[in-house]
Design a protein around this motif. Structure first.
Motif, mmCIF file in Angstrom:
data_model
loop_
_atom_site.group_PDB
_atom_site.id
_atom_site.type_symbol
_atom_site.label_atom_id
_atom_site.label_comp_id
_atom_site.label_asym_id
_atom_site.label_seq_id
_atom_site.Cartn_x
_atom_site.Cartn_y
_atom_site.Cartn_z
ATOM 1 N N PHE A 125 -14.884 33.634 58.887
ATOM 2 C CA PHE A 125 -14.066 34.837 58.753
ATOM 3 C C PHE A 125 -14.533 35.656 57.551
ATOM 4 O O PHE A 125 -14.623 36.883 57.625
ATOM 5 C CB PHE A 125 -12.583 34.474 58.613
ATOM 6 N N HIS A 150 -9.334 41.129 63.255
ATOM 7 C CA HIS A 150 -8.056 40.426 63.334
ATOM 8 C C HIS A 150 -8.049 39.516 64.560
ATOM 9 O O HIS A 150 -7.656 38.340 64.474
ATOM 10 C CB HIS A 150 -6.903 41.436 63.390
ATOM 11 N N GLY A 186 -10.249 36.507 64.040
ATOM 12 C CA GLY A 186 -9.569 35.521 63.195
ATOM 13 C C GLY A 186 -8.534 34.722 63.964
ATOM 14 O O GLY A 186 -8.444 33.496 63.826
ATOM 15 N N LEU A 212 -6.962 31.013 62.894
ATOM 16 C CA LEU A 212 -6.506 31.288 61.530
ATOM 17 C C LEU A 212 -5.118 31.913 61.563
ATOM 18 O O LEU A 212 -4.722 32.535 62.548
ATOM 19 C CB LEU A 212 -7.503 32.214 60.819
ATOM 20 N N HIS A 256 -2.096 34.282 61.255
ATOM 21 C CA HIS A 256 -1.866 35.727 61.391
ATOM 22 C C HIS A 256 -1.546 36.353 60.033
ATOM 23 O O HIS A 256 -2.108 37.390 59.667
ATOM 24 C CB HIS A 256 -0.717 35.949 62.383
ATOM 25 N N SER A 302 -2.264 35.199 56.999
ATOM 26 C CA SER A 302 -3.411 35.139 56.092
ATOM 27 C C SER A 302 -4.431 36.213 56.429
ATOM 28 O O SER A 302 -4.981 36.863 55.539
ATOM 29 C CB SER A 302 -4.078 33.764 56.155
ATOM 30 N N ILE A 303 -4.688 36.404 57.704
ATOM 31 C CA ILE A 303 -5.628 37.445 58.135
ATOM 32 C C ILE A 303 -5.139 38.802 57.650
ATOM 33 O O ILE A 303 -5.900 39.576 57.064
ATOM 34 C CB ILE A 303 -5.789 37.444 59.669
ATOM 35 N N ASN A 304 -3.872 39.092 57.886
ATOM 36 C CA ASN A 304 -3.306 40.383 57.459
ATOM 37 C C ASN A 304 -3.372 40.541 55.950
ATOM 38 O O ASN A 304 -3.681 41.623 55.448
ATOM 39 C CB ASN A 304 -1.862 40.524 57.931
ATOM 40 N N LEU A 352 -6.962 41.390 54.951
ATOM 41 C CA LEU A 352 -7.324 42.753 55.346
ATOM 42 C C LEU A 352 -6.586 43.803 54.516
ATOM 43 O O LEU A 352 -7.145 44.851 54.203
ATOM 44 C CB LEU A 352 -7.071 42.959 56.841
ATOM 45 N N PHE A 368 -5.825 31.484 52.361
ATOM 46 C CA PHE A 368 -5.714 30.591 53.510
ATOM 47 C C PHE A 368 -5.115 29.239 53.142
ATOM 48 O O PHE A 368 -4.450 28.612 53.962
ATOM 49 C CB PHE A 368 -7.071 30.427 54.203
#
Length: 133
Positions: A69, A91, A94, A99, A101, A103-105, A108, A128
């Motif tokens: 990622f 997104h 990920g 992964l 949701h 943590s991805i947000n 970003l 993460f």
């Protein structure tokens, strides 16, 4: 990661992410090729992946998924122009990797606060870790 098929899958995924309108700019190409060299993928195999993508393989290791990622985030920000379409795409990549949701947000959203939008690896790992525990 020792499996050649996994390495080709990761690289193929990155190429697919970078390809917009069937092209990859020279900065992205060089970045992708440097990743290929790190993964011990030959230039011939690397170039082959552009026309013949490898099927996605889900990485078993959570840490390997985080590293992948991070590579995608770096790739996305190479040209310093992030389109909303790219944010949706990364997104979804990920999420497909399993992964979190949130943590991805968070990654970003916070990448805007870093120089050149390059999220430092330690910072990304901490995001993460919070969600993984």
């Amino acid at each position: 990661m020792t499996n050649r098929v996994e390495k080709l899958s990761l690289l193929s995924e990155m190429i697919a992410f970078a390809q917009t309108e069937d092209s990859v700019n020279s900065i992205e190409y060089n970045f992708l090729y440097s990743i290929a060299k790190q993964l011990d993928i030959t230039k011939e195999d690397f170039q082959y992946l552009f026309k013949h993508p490898v099927t996605y393989l889900h990485l078993k290791s959570h840490s390997e998924r985080i590293v992948q990622f991070h590579r995608l985030v770096l790739l996305m920000n190479l040209d310093h122009k992030v389109a909303p379409k790219q944010l949706v795409k990364i997104h979804n990549f990920g999420l497909r990797m399993g992964l979190s949701h949130d943590s991805i947000n968070r990654v970003l959203d916070l990448m805007e606060s870093f120089p050149n939008k390059m999220v430092p690896p330690d910072f990304l790992i901490d995001i993460f870790k919070v969600q993984y525990n």
